[in-house]
Each structure stands twice: as C-alpha cells, then as structure tokens.
Design an enzyme around this catalytic site. Structure first.
Site, PDB file in Angstrom:
ATOM      1  N   ASP A  35       0.852  -1.187   0.000  1.00  0.00           N
ATOM      2  CA  ASP A  35       0.000   0.000   0.000  1.00  0.00           C
ATOM      3  C   ASP A  35       0.889   1.239   0.000  1.00  0.00           C
ATOM      4  O   ASP A  35       1.998   1.207   0.528  1.00  0.00           O
ATOM      5  CB  ASP A  35      -0.884  -0.009   1.253  1.00  0.00           C
ATOM      6  N   LEU A 164     -17.537 -10.152   0.255  1.00  0.00           N
ATOM      7  CA  LEU A 164     -17.581 -10.150   1.724  1.00  0.00           C
ATOM      8  C   LEU A 164     -18.345  -8.928   2.215  1.00  0.00           C
ATOM      9  O   LEU A 164     -18.345  -7.872   1.579  1.00  0.00           O
ATOM     10  CB  LEU A 164     -16.171 -10.168   2.314  1.00  0.00           C
ATOM     11  N   GLU A 166     -18.643  -6.368   5.582  1.00  0.00           N
ATOM     12  CA  GLU A 166     -17.855  -6.022   6.763  1.00  0.00           C
ATOM     13  C   GLU A 166     -18.587  -6.487   8.023  1.00  0.00           C
ATOM     14  O   GLU A 166     -19.810  -6.545   8.064  1.00  0.00           O
ATOM     15  CB  GLU A 166     -17.595  -4.516   6.783  1.00  0.00           C
ATOM     16  N   ASN A 226     -24.873  -5.928  -5.604  1.00  0.00           N
ATOM     17  CA  ASN A 226     -25.032  -4.821  -4.660  1.00  0.00           C
ATOM     18  C   ASN A 226     -26.308  -4.031  -4.932  1.00  0.00           C
ATOM     19  O   ASN A 226     -26.977  -3.585  -3.993  1.00  0.00           O
ATOM     20  CB  ASN A 226     -23.809  -3.904  -4.692  1.00  0.00           C
ATOM     21  N   LEU A 229     -29.149  -6.064  -3.430  1.00  0.00           N
ATOM     22  CA  LEU A 229     -29.139  -6.052  -1.961  1.00  0.00           C
ATOM     23  C   LEU A 229     -29.631  -4.701  -1.434  1.00  0.00           C
ATOM     24  O   LEU A 229     -30.479  -4.638  -0.540  1.00  0.00           O
ATOM     25  CB  LEU A 229     -27.725  -6.342  -1.435  1.00  0.00           C
ATOM     26  N   GLY A 275     -25.712   2.227   4.811  1.00  0.00           N
ATOM     27  CA  GLY A 275     -24.463   2.969   4.668  1.00  0.00           C
ATOM     28  C   GLY A 275     -23.413   2.026   4.126  1.00  0.00           C
ATOM     29  O   GLY A 275     -23.730   1.009   3.505  1.00  0.00           O
ATOM     30  N   CYS A 278     -19.926   0.742  -0.207  1.00  0.00           N
ATOM     31  CA  CYS A 278     -20.211   0.092  -1.494  1.00  0.00           C
ATOM     32  C   CYS A 278     -21.563   0.393  -2.122  1.00  0.00           C
ATOM     33  O   CYS A 278     -21.621   0.718  -3.307  1.00  0.00           O
ATOM     34  CB  CYS A 278     -20.078  -1.418  -1.328  1.00  0.00           C
TER      35      CYS A 278
END
Ligand SMILES: NC(=O)c1ccc[n+]([C@@H]2O[C@H](COP(=O)([O-])OP(=O)(O)OC[C@H]3O[C@@H](n4cnc5c(N)ncnc54)[C@H](O)[C@@H]3O)[C@@H](O)[C@H]2O)c1
Ligand SMILES: O=c1ccn([C@@H]2O[C@H](COP(=O)(O)OP(=O)(O)O[C@H]3O[C@H](CO)[C@@H](O)[C@H](O)[C@H]3O)[C@@H](O)[C@H]2O)c(=O)[nH]1
Length: 466
Positions: A35, A164, A166, A226, A229, A275, A278
């Site tokens: 990173d 995944l 969070e 997404n 969902l 929130g 994504c």
C-alpha cells in the site's frame, strides 16, 4: 500453472482480510500486501494485534497465524509486483468528485496508477486480478494500459469481485456463497489463468461454488448483486413509512413476506438507511453506466434506490425534531453508534453522519458513543461534508468513551448502529439521568419497546406507528 507468489495492491478492508485467508489456506504461497499508505502498512505490522487498521471479528487470530509466515505487509510496491506470479488489484474505487461523471461514476485513477506501475515493473508474464469493484468493461482499459506501456510481457486479466460484508468478513471468506472468476474464455492462455485462480480457491472452497464466466459478466454481476441487496433495504424502508402511517408493524411484515421462499428472510431489516462504502457508490456507478448507453428508464429505476435511502435518513432526523416539540436547538441528543453497521470500525457513508449533520443544522448538541470508532474519525466524517467549520463541529458535538456519560442529561437517545452491547445497558439508570420526557429513537429496531416504555421512555421505532 502453479502460483507461488502473490502481490495484493491495496491493504484496506478487502485486501487485508482477503489475503489473510488466502495465506491461511495456501501456506505454499507467499503473499505480500502493499500500500502507498505507510501508516496503514505499519498498523498491519503492529505487534499489538488490537491496533490493526481494521476491526473485524476473528481477523486478529488469522493475522497472528500467518503474518511473517507467508503473509507480509510492505510499502515496497515495485518489489512485490516484480516478485509476483499473480497480482490482485484491491485499491479503492470511490465515486468521482470532479469532472465528467462527478458524483456518479467510479473514479478509476487508482486503478490506472496500479496498471501503469505493473506495466513498468513487470519483466515476466503475470496474471492481473481485478478484486476491486469496477464498471463493466474496465478489464479492457487495464489490458490496453498493460499492453501499450509494458515491457512486452504477456498479461492475463481476470475479474474476481469480492462479496464479503464487513463485520462478517472472515466467515464470508471462509465459507463464501460463491467465488466468481471472469476471464478470457476464448483463448488457451485465458483458460490457464482462470484455472490458476480456481486452483487457489479450491484449497478451501468446494469446486461447485467456484463459478467461471466471461470478464464482462463477472464485472457486471458484482454491481448487480449490490444493486439487488441495496434495493431490498430501500424496499423494506419504503414499506416502513407506510407502516408508520397505517399501524402495521414492519417486523411483522418482514417476517410474513420473508417466509415466502421466493422472497427469503434475509436483508429485510428496516433501518435508518443503508451505509457503507459500497452500496451507494456501486448503484450510482450502475446508473451512470446505464445513462451512458442511453438507458434512461433503467438508470431512473436504480437511482430511486439511492433517493429512497436519502429520504429514510432525512425523515429519521425530521421525526426527532418534530417529536421534540419542533425544536432541538440547544438540546442534547445522544447517538449510540456511529459505524455504518455493527462489528466494524468503518464509518463510510454511515447514516449517522447525515442524521448528525441534519440535527446540527437545527442547532442540537450531539454526544456520540461508538465502541469501535475513534473520536478523530467522527470529526473527520463531519468535517468532510463541509457544512460548517471544523471548530463549530467540535463545539456542537462531543465524543464520549463511556456510553452512560454520553446519555447523561440528554433529551433523546438515538440508536444509529445495532451494536449488541446496547441491548444489555442499564436502561433504568440511563432513564434516571436524562431530561424528561426521555425519548428514544431506535433507528435499528434493536431495543425492547415494551420494557423501555415500562421504565418511562417514549420510544420510537422505524416502521411502527405510535
Ligand atoms: N469494503 C468492503 O467491504 C468491500 C467489499 C467488496 C468489494 N469492495 C471493493 O474493493 C475495493 C477496495 O475497497 P476497500 O474497502 O478495501 O478500500 P480501502 O480504501 O479500505 O483500501 C484501499 C487501499 O488501497 C490503497 N491504494 C490506493 N491506490 C494505491 C496504489 N496506487 N498503490 C498502492 N496502494 C494504493 C489505499 O491507500 C488504501 O489503503 C473497492 O473497489 C470496493 O468497492 C469493498
Ligand atoms: O436488512 C438490512 C441489511 C443491511 N442494512 C444496512 O445496509 C448496509 C450494508 O450492509 P451489508 O451489506 O451487511 O454490509 P457491507 O459491508 O456494505 O456489504 C455489502 O457491500 C459489500 C461491498 O461491495 C459487498 O461485498 C457485500 O456483499 C454487501 O453485502 C448497512 O448500513 C446495514 O446496516 C439494513 O439496513 N437492513
């Protein structure tokens, strides 16, 4: 083709946990996560595992097992790229904040920087894996940069979106519903690359759950998942408003519809609004893509999911103001929770930020307690909105380390995140130390209405008429 070394560019919420699990399940592969953010890498290397840059249940144990064995964190991006057979790009792809597509399209500048650096450094053939969420057809842009700026070596581009969530990242990675791998199915080299990645996942994921497709289907499936969902959350939230007007109860409605196996019971919790980094970003990106093809009805359809979400956050704060006799000026309102969901320290796009901003506009004084979010983060989130000066935010909002202190003398408590610990608080003690009448606005349907009303609270829940 057997992969021996992996480089992952981007040590964030996806790169860190994903590579930790691959390292755990594939001890024969050396993985270096790199990173440009040196303090993030230092935190991943911290001996005190409680100081890892992200909080995820069970993650510390995995990192403890693999770090220094076959998982390494470094800022030397060039070296890790050079050594790797396979490179995962796991950098952020936020919504553009400038130029064409501002506020809608995905900003691909970090992706392009990665592609250019890979091209510059690579001296041997490499497989490049898109782990970040990307607009459909990004792989062709990456391929073009690699082929035109590289040293003549061969690159295969795969799309391997991450699903995944969070707070449950480790379990999601250990037992994924599916792993999706898109690649160039029309050539032998493409098939070899796809199989190389299939082989990695096969170390712990049953073969039937590893799905291979063409690259475009894979890229678009991530945005589609997404969108679906988030649409469920906006749909149940839309119904919650009807419940509040009609006396229906959203929890009863959710249960009733969720028992229909075609609908299913998951992801039907009405809330103060979704929130996370994504959902909004990916839907806006989808809307932008649809518009760019002239598909305006499609774009409008998906945009409504985000519009509904904004409405849910706004009506939550509006209800607080109107219930507190149409003014919150000078009144103390306690926020329990700031993270966008429980079991994470991530606050990106958290509903709490917008609700706080709205209430601060009404001159409320806010006191925040969140078990995992540090004070500085709360202020950074608010300052980022640029609604008022940083010093004003600091004078109007305080962050407490103790939830009982946060609740003392307040006129109302607002539940913004569904942290389990809130359920077992001494609510009688909290009630005694509050201004009266004492209100609770439960944005997560977390607490027990009957018990709180018995204590004396006036309790408001999303989706339940009073
Ligand atoms: N957060 C999630 O739960 C989640 C889940 C699935 C997919 N995704 C997608 O995965 C991607 C990453 O998300 P995230 O939440 O991990 O982001 P993040 O912001 O937590 O991490 C990204 C990291 O990439 C680093 N970076 C950026 N450009 C770089 C470069 N050129 N070289 C080296 N490092 C660089 C940043 O410093 C940062 O630490 C996004 O596309 C996101 O949409 C996220
Ligand atoms: O019934 C529900 C479910 C979720 N939420 C909210 O929706 C948001 C997103 O929750 P969730 O999806 O659990 O977390 P994320 O980490 O944002 O994960 C989503 O976004 C990731 C990034 O792309 C994907 O990988 C995951 O599959 C997808 O679930 C949070 O604010 C939740 O509180 C609700 O309000 N009601």
């Amino acid at each position: 083709m057997k992969i021996k070394t992996i480089c992952c560019i981007g040590a964030g919420y996806v790169g860190g946990p994903t590579m930790s699990i691959i390292a755990q399940k594939c001890p024969h592969i050396k993985i270096t996560v790199v990173d440009v953010n040196a303090s993030r890498i230092a935190a991943w290397n911290d001996n005190n595992l409680n100081r890892l840059p992200i909080f995820e249940p069970e993650l510390n144990d995995v990192v403890k097992e693999v770090r220094g064995r076959n998982l390494f964190f470094s800022t030397d991006v060039g070296k890790a790229i050079d050594e790797a057979d396979m490179i995962f790009i796991s950098v952020n792809t936020p919504t553009k904040t400038y130029g064409k597509g501002k506020g809608m399209a995905a900003d691909l500048k970090y992706i392009e920087l990665c592609a250019r650096q890979i091209a510059k450094v690579a001296k041997q053939n490499k497989i490049v894996v898109e782990k970040s969420t990307l607009p459909v057809r990004t792989a062709s842009a990456i391929k073009s940069i690699l082929d035109n700026t590289g040293n003549g070596v061969q690159f295969q581009i795969l799309s391997n979106p991450e699903f995944l969530a969070e707070g449950t990242a480790v379990q999601n990675l250990l037992k994924p519903d599916r792993v999706l791998i898109g690649g160039d199915t029309s050539t032998n080299e493409g098939e070899v690359a796809i199989q190389a990645l299939v082989e990695i996942y096969s170390n712990w994921v049953p073969k039937k759950q590893i799905l291979t497709t063409n690259v475009w289907s894979s890229e678009l499936s991530k945005l589609t998942a997404n969108a679906f969902l988030a649409q469920r959350v906006s749909s149940i939230n839309a119904m919650s408003e009807i419940c509040e007007k009609t006396g229906a109860d959203i929890k009863e409605v959710s249960k009733a519809i969720g028992m229909d196996s075609r609908i299913g019971s998951k992801f039907l919790n009405a809330s103060v609004g979704f929130g996370g980094s994504c959902f909004q970003k990916d839907i806006l990106n989808l809307v932008y893509i649809a518009r760019s093809y002239g598909l305006n009805e499609v774009a409008d359809y998906w945009e409504q999911v985000v519009i509904m979400n904004e409405h849910q956050k706004n009506r939550f704060s509006d209800n607080i103001v109107s219930t507190l006799y149409n003014t919150v000026s000078g009144k103390k309102i306690t926020f329990l929770g700031w993270a966008f969901k429980k079991d994470t320290n991530d606050t990106r796009e958290s509903a709490a930020i917008k609700v706080a901003d709205n209430l601060l506009n009404e001159q409320a004084r806010i006191s925040v307690y969140d078990p995992k979010v540090p004070k500085e983060k709360v202020y950074t989130d608010l300052d980022y909105l640029n609604t008022r000066s940083s010093s004003e935010n600091k004078s109007l909002l305080t962050v407490n380390k103790d939830p009982y202190e946060a609740c003392k003398n307040s006129h109302a408590i607002s539940i913004l995140t569904e942290w389990d610990e809130f359920k077992s608080y001494d609510w009688e003690g909290i009630y005694k130390n509050m201004q009266k009448p004492a209100f609770i606005f439960d944005g997560r349907g977390l607490l027990n209405k009957g018990e709180l009303e018995k204590i004396g609270f006036i309790y408001y829940n999303i989706g339940t008429g009073n």
